[in-house]
Design a protein around this motif. Structure first.
Motif, PDB file in Angstrom:
ATOM      1  N   ARG A 190       7.487   3.523  -5.319  1.00 37.74           N
ATOM      2  CA  ARG A 190       7.664   2.666  -4.138  1.00 37.74           C
ATOM      3  C   ARG A 190       6.618   1.551  -4.118  1.00 37.74           C
ATOM      4  NH1 ARG A 190       7.794   5.364   1.741  1.00 37.74           N
ATOM      5  NH2 ARG A 190       5.578   5.547   1.312  1.00 37.74           N
ATOM      6  N   ASN A 227       3.863  -3.329  13.244  1.00 36.38           N
ATOM      7  CA  ASN A 227       3.607  -1.912  13.542  1.00 36.38           C
ATOM      8  C   ASN A 227       2.477  -1.758  14.554  1.00 36.38           C
ATOM      9  OD1 ASN A 227       4.354  -2.657  10.783  1.00 36.38           O
ATOM     10  ND2 ASN A 227       4.625  -0.480  10.419  1.00 36.38           N
ATOM     11  N   GLU A 231      12.885   2.956  13.268  1.00 38.94           N
ATOM     12  CA  GLU A 231      11.850   3.903  12.854  1.00 38.94           C
ATOM     13  C   GLU A 231      10.663   3.733  13.781  1.00 38.94           C
ATOM     14  OE1 GLU A 231      10.083   2.971   9.038  1.00 38.94           O
ATOM     15  OE2 GLU A 231      10.204   0.822   9.436  1.00 38.94           O
ATOM     16  N   TYR A 236       0.828  -1.207   0.000  1.00 37.26           N
ATOM     17  CA  TYR A 236       0.000   0.000   0.000  1.00 37.26           C
ATOM     18  C   TYR A 236       0.858   1.251   0.000  1.00 37.26           C
ATOM     19  CZ  TYR A 236       0.897   1.157   4.925  1.00 37.26           C
ATOM     20  OH  TYR A 236       1.493   1.525   6.096  1.00 37.26           O
ATOM     21  N   GLY A 252      11.215   6.218   3.718  1.00 38.78           N
ATOM     22  CA  GLY A 252      10.100   7.159   3.675  1.00 38.78           C
ATOM     23  C   GLY A 252      10.262   8.183   2.565  1.00 38.78           C
ATOM     24  N   VAL A 253       9.166   8.471   1.901  1.00 37.09           N
ATOM     25  CA  VAL A 253       9.188   9.513   0.871  1.00 37.09           C
ATOM     26  C   VAL A 253       9.505  10.860   1.532  1.00 37.09           C
ATOM     27  CG1 VAL A 253       7.722  10.770  -0.765  1.00 37.09           C
ATOM     28  CG2 VAL A 253       7.651   8.280  -0.704  1.00 37.09           C
ATOM     29  N   THR A 254       8.952  11.089   2.708  1.00 36.20           N
ATOM     30  CA  THR A 254       9.213  12.348   3.420  1.00 36.20           C
ATOM     31  C   THR A 254      10.657  12.385   3.919  1.00 36.20           C
ATOM     32  OG1 THR A 254       6.946  12.043   4.196  1.00 36.20           O
ATOM     33  CG2 THR A 254       8.140  13.938   5.068  1.00 36.20           C
ATOM     34  N   ARG A 255      11.145  11.239   4.408  1.00 35.09           N
ATOM     35  CA  ARG A 255      12.551  11.128   4.838  1.00 35.09           C
ATOM     36  C   ARG A 255      13.470  11.590   3.704  1.00 35.09           C
ATOM     37  NH1 ARG A 255      16.475   7.116   4.164  1.00 35.09           N
ATOM     38  NH2 ARG A 255      17.734   6.507   5.979  1.00 35.09           N
TER      39      ARG A 255
HETATM   40  N1  PMP Z   1       7.864   4.149   8.399  1.00 38.18           N
HETATM   41  C1  PMP Z   1       6.702   3.485   8.472  1.00 38.18           C
HETATM   42  C2  PMP Z   1       6.688   2.151   9.160  1.00 38.18           C
HETATM   43  C3  PMP Z   1       5.521   4.025   7.935  1.00 38.18           C
HETATM   44  O1  PMP Z   1       4.371   3.343   7.991  1.00 38.18           O
HETATM   45  C4  PMP Z   1       5.573   5.303   7.324  1.00 38.18           C
HETATM   46  C5  PMP Z   1       4.312   5.931   6.787  1.00 38.18           C
HETATM   47  N2  PMP Z   1       4.050   5.548   5.502  1.00 38.18           N
HETATM   48  C6  PMP Z   1       6.805   5.968   7.259  1.00 38.18           C
HETATM   49  C7  PMP Z   1       7.934   5.363   7.808  1.00 38.18           C
HETATM   50  C8  PMP Z   1       6.916   7.303   6.589  1.00 38.18           C
HETATM   51  O2  PMP Z   1       6.880   7.150   5.181  1.00 38.18           O
HETATM   52  P1  PMP Z   1       6.400   8.309   4.230  1.00 38.18           P
HETATM   53  O3  PMP Z   1       7.243   9.506   4.515  1.00 38.18           O
HETATM   54  O4  PMP Z   1       6.636   7.771   2.869  1.00 38.18           O
HETATM   55  O5  PMP Z   1       4.959   8.567   4.513  1.00 38.18           O
END
Ligand code: PMP
Length: 296
Positions: free
Chosen positions: A58, A165, A191, A39, A217-220
């Motif tokens: 991704r 998670n 994380e 997802y 992470g896309v934001t990372r």
């Molecule tokens: N780690 C986990 C386990 C997540 O579920 C998420 C949220 N998608 C992230 C990191 C952050 O990823 P993103 O910046 O791509 O939303």
């Protein structure tokens, strides 16, 4: 007089849009039976899906890791997202969750028993992080649940199989905190249950390396780019519990939460116990860039 409220959570199941409450998938869908799917969560800024291509890349990489191919083009998915948001609400930004599963078939682990993957889009209004959390920062838990070993269900795969998670976050709920920070099997920090983790020390933002076993992470990644643009060092570093005590600041990143300052991890107060300047500069940079990229 009775007023009818238009439901604003809409779902697209394999191309068919319904109100959220009326959406359904088969109990024989492998996504339901085994969590066998992948997802993405996206949000819009200015009503445009943000970093859509990166999320799609991704999703396809995650799918390939479980030997699944997304049968739809990015254009078709983008059109389905737009139609689902439009059906639900005409103003404001959207939260979008896209799920791709193995599909419906026999109760078997054989990929060949399912011929057509399922593709579901959930769209609802985006709920921003409350302002007080941005100004005061959040407390998070350092939980005992260990992040999945990359040799089992690799955290790099954004999979619907989210029990690791969920178990971590259950501990945070019990402690009344905002997030759950996990260590890997070696004891290194990795994380959080739904976000990536950073500390700031001596002006540099540091986040665990991908090799620690975590989601890229896309934001990372976006934060690395903002750092370069505004002249801040943002880089990977192996982090352990002791690094929390020497951190000046800490923050988490995710698509829906952007950047949230962390002022306490478990029993450890981070820095001065209030959001710091590096976190605030990165958040301002992220918002500026997100706005610029979606308002052109
Ligand atoms: N780690 C986990 C386990 C997540 O579920 C998420 C949220 N998608 C992230 C990191 C952050 O990823 P993103 O910046 O791509 O939303």
């Amino acid at each position: 007089m009775m007023t009818t409220v238009k439901p604003c959570e809409f779902v697209n199941v394999n191309g068919t849009i319904t109100e959220g409450a009326k959406a359904s998938v088969s109990v024989f869908d492998r996504g339901f039976l085994f969590g066998e799917g992948v997802y993405e969560t996206i949000r819009t800024y200015n009503r445009r899906p943000f970093l859509f291509d990166r999320h799609m890349a991704r999703l396809r990489t995650s799918a390939a890791r479980i030997d699944l191919t997304c049968p739809l083009s990015n254009e078709v998915i983008q059109a389905r997202i737009d139609a689902t948001i439009e059906a639900g609400f005409s103003v404001g930004d959207a939260y979008i969750r896209m799920l791709l599963t193995r599909g419906v078939g026999d109760i078997s682990y054989d990929p060949k028993a399912c011929s057509i993957p399922s593709f579901v889009i959930i769209a609802k209004p985006h709920s921003p992080v409350p302002l007080t959390l941005q100004t005061d920062g959040v407390m998070i838990s350092l939980v005992s649940v260990v992040r999945n070993h990359p040799g089992s269900v690799d955290p790099a795969i954004k999979s619907n199989n989210l029990l690791n998670n969920a178990l971590a976050m259950q501990q945070a709920f019990k402690e009344g905190t905002y997030e759950a920070l996990m260590r890997n099997y070696r004891g290194d920090l990795t994380e959080c249950s739904q976000s990536n983790f950073f500390i700031v020390r001596d002006g540099a933002a540091l986040t665990p390396p991908l090799a620690a076993g975590l989601l890229e992470g896309v934001t990372r990644n976006f934060v690395f780019e903002i750092g370069t643009e505004i002249g801040l060092s943002v880089r990977e570093a192996t982090l352990r519990d002791g690094d929390l005590r020497t951190a000046d600041e800490a923050f988490l990143t995710s698509t829906t939460r952007e950047i949230v300052p962390i002022v306490r991890v478990g029993q450890v107060t981070i820095g001065a116990g209030s959001p710091g300047p590096v976190t605030q500069r990165l958040l301002a940079g992220l918002r500026r860039k997100a706005d610029a990229l979606t308002s052109a």
